[in-house]
Design a protein around this motif. Structure first.
Motif, PDB file in Angstrom:
ATOM      1  N   ALA A  12       5.289 -11.533 -89.335  1.00 54.09           N
ATOM      2  CA  ALA A  12       6.021 -11.619 -87.094  1.00 54.09           C
ATOM      3  C   ALA A  12       6.154 -11.909 -86.444  1.00 54.09           C
ATOM      4  N   GLY A  13       7.136 -12.703 -85.966  1.00 54.20           N
ATOM      5  CA  GLY A  13       7.342 -13.443 -84.777  1.00 54.20           C
ATOM      6  C   GLY A  13       7.699 -14.688 -84.424  1.00 54.20           C
ATOM      7  N   TYR A  14       7.379 -15.237 -86.738  1.00 53.40           N
ATOM      8  CA  TYR A  14       8.131 -16.739 -86.632  1.00 53.40           C
ATOM      9  C   TYR A  14       9.374 -16.791 -86.753  1.00 53.40           C
ATOM     10  N   THR A  16      10.001 -17.481 -83.843  1.00 49.13           N
ATOM     11  CA  THR A  16      10.124 -17.168 -82.721  1.00 49.13           C
ATOM     12  C   THR A  16      10.612 -15.073 -82.491  1.00 49.13           C
ATOM     13  N   THR A  17      10.510 -14.880 -82.300  1.00 57.65           N
ATOM     14  CA  THR A  17      10.266 -12.759 -82.376  1.00 57.65           C
ATOM     15  C   THR A  17      11.650 -12.860 -82.831  1.00 57.65           C
ATOM     16  N   GLU A  18      12.377 -13.557 -81.891  1.00 59.05           N
ATOM     17  CA  GLU A  18      14.729 -13.144 -81.785  1.00 59.05           C
ATOM     18  C   GLU A  18      14.561 -13.251 -83.222  1.00 59.05           C
ATOM     19  N   VAL A  58       2.704 -19.351 -84.440  1.00 61.81           N
ATOM     20  CA  VAL A  58       3.071 -17.338 -83.929  1.00 61.81           C
ATOM     21  C   VAL A  58       1.835 -17.458 -83.177  1.00 61.81           C
ATOM     22  N   ARG A  61       1.242 -19.267 -80.047  1.00 63.51           N
ATOM     23  CA  ARG A  61       1.748 -18.451 -78.792  1.00 63.51           C
ATOM     24  C   ARG A  61       1.173 -17.538 -78.210  1.00 63.51           C
ATOM     25  N   TYR A  63      -0.059 -14.753 -79.766  1.00 63.73           N
ATOM     26  CA  TYR A  63       0.510 -13.332 -80.274  1.00 63.73           C
ATOM     27  C   TYR A  63      -0.067 -12.691 -81.035  1.00 63.73           C
ATOM     28  N   ASP A  67       1.848  -6.920 -80.564  1.00 59.33           N
ATOM     29  CA  ASP A  67       3.189  -7.561 -79.858  1.00 59.33           C
ATOM     30  C   ASP A  67       4.053  -7.468 -82.283  1.00 59.33           C
ATOM     31  N   GLY A  68       3.323  -7.747 -82.748  1.00 57.72           N
ATOM     32  CA  GLY A  68       3.149  -7.578 -84.169  1.00 57.72           C
ATOM     33  C   GLY A  68       4.101  -6.074 -84.744  1.00 57.72           C
ATOM     34  N   PHE A  71       7.161  -5.835 -83.219  1.00 54.64           N
ATOM     35  CA  PHE A  71       8.220  -6.523 -83.856  1.00 54.64           C
ATOM     36  C   PHE A  71       8.647  -5.253 -84.647  1.00 54.64           C
TER      37      PHE A  71
END
Length: 250
Positions: A12-14, A16-18, A58, A61, A63, A67-68, A71
């Motif tokens: 998750a989030g790796y 970046t989130t996008e 991640v 940052r 995280y 946040d996970g 996502f």
């Protein structure tokens, strides 16, 4: 069966989130049937270098678990038909309370939990909390388990068991041989469907496993592709999708 079923692993989030969302969309376009999404963890016991490094990046940052889960919720809202399994380690689940964690995971759209360091018969109430929240607990079987313990797990009534195809950590190449197939047979002897992973990176391995498992599991191979192409989103998307197609093609 017109394709090999694939459970693909993402951190998750790796990076970046996008970009992680781009990767998830590409995996699904490429034929992934299930997404196994890992909450980044500082001291993973089963993950090889590719996934460990991704987790570290991640976490740097700031995280958090929330946040996970956000996502996961976003992917679930885009692809409600794709089951999402949450993979993590015991302390992340235990610290906020197993019941509380499972409730939040289910609300985000999680359908199953894979927590490799919680033993199937001493799971701090995870199986019960999953059931209460409409999820399943998927325990991990390893070739290093004693025959007696493996037999006990296989007969414990889990709908699915994750079979780690060799001893050690993820990410290094795995040879699929008769020993592997014999191990998978033992894991499934009680009627549980089996997901087989650890070191799966090419179509040849996937084909060798296909008739012995419900789905193959691949993770480090995708994390490496994401790492190598993180500066070019369209290339990342294209390569992740192509690898998923390779692994699912009979």
């Amino acid at each position: 069966m017109n394709k090999i079923k694939l459970m693909s692993h993402l951190v998750a989030g790796y990076p970046t989130t996008e970009l992680a969302l781009t990767a998830a969309r590409s995996l699904i376009r490429g034929g992934a049937d299930i997404l196994e999404i890992q909450l980044p963890f500082s001291d993973p016991s089963a993950d090889g270098q590719a996934i460990q490094t991704a987790c570290t990046k991640v976490l740097e940052r700031g995280y958090k678990t929330s946040d996970g889960l956000a996502f996961i919720a976003q992917i679930h809202s885009e692809f409600p038909q794709i089951p999402i399994y949450l993979m993590s380690y015991g302390s992340l689940v235990y610290t906020p309370g197993v019941e509380n964690f499972c409730k939040k995971a289910a609300e985000a759209g999680v359908k199953g939990m894979i927590i490799p360091d919680l033993p199937f018969d001493y799971d701090e109430g995870l199986t019960a909390a999953c059931k209460k929240n409409g999820m399943i607990n998927i325990p991990v079987a390893a070739p290093s388990m004693s025959a007696e313990r493996l037999h006990k797990m296989a007969g414990a009534g889990f709908p699915y068991i994750y079979a780690a195809l060799r001893v050690g950590i993820t990410g290094t190449d795995t040879k699929i041989d008769q020993n592997t197939l014999d191990f998978l047979k033992k894991v499934s002897e009680g009627g549980s469907k089996v997901y087989g992973g650890f070191g799966i990176s090419n179509g040849e391995q996937a084909k060798a496993l296909a008739s012995s498992v419900e789905a193959i599991v691949a993770g480090s191979v995708f994390v490496r592709i994401i790492t190598e192409n993180q500066n070019d989103e369209s290339k990342l998307a294209q390569k992740v999708e192509a690898k998923a197609r390779e692994l699912t093609s009979l």
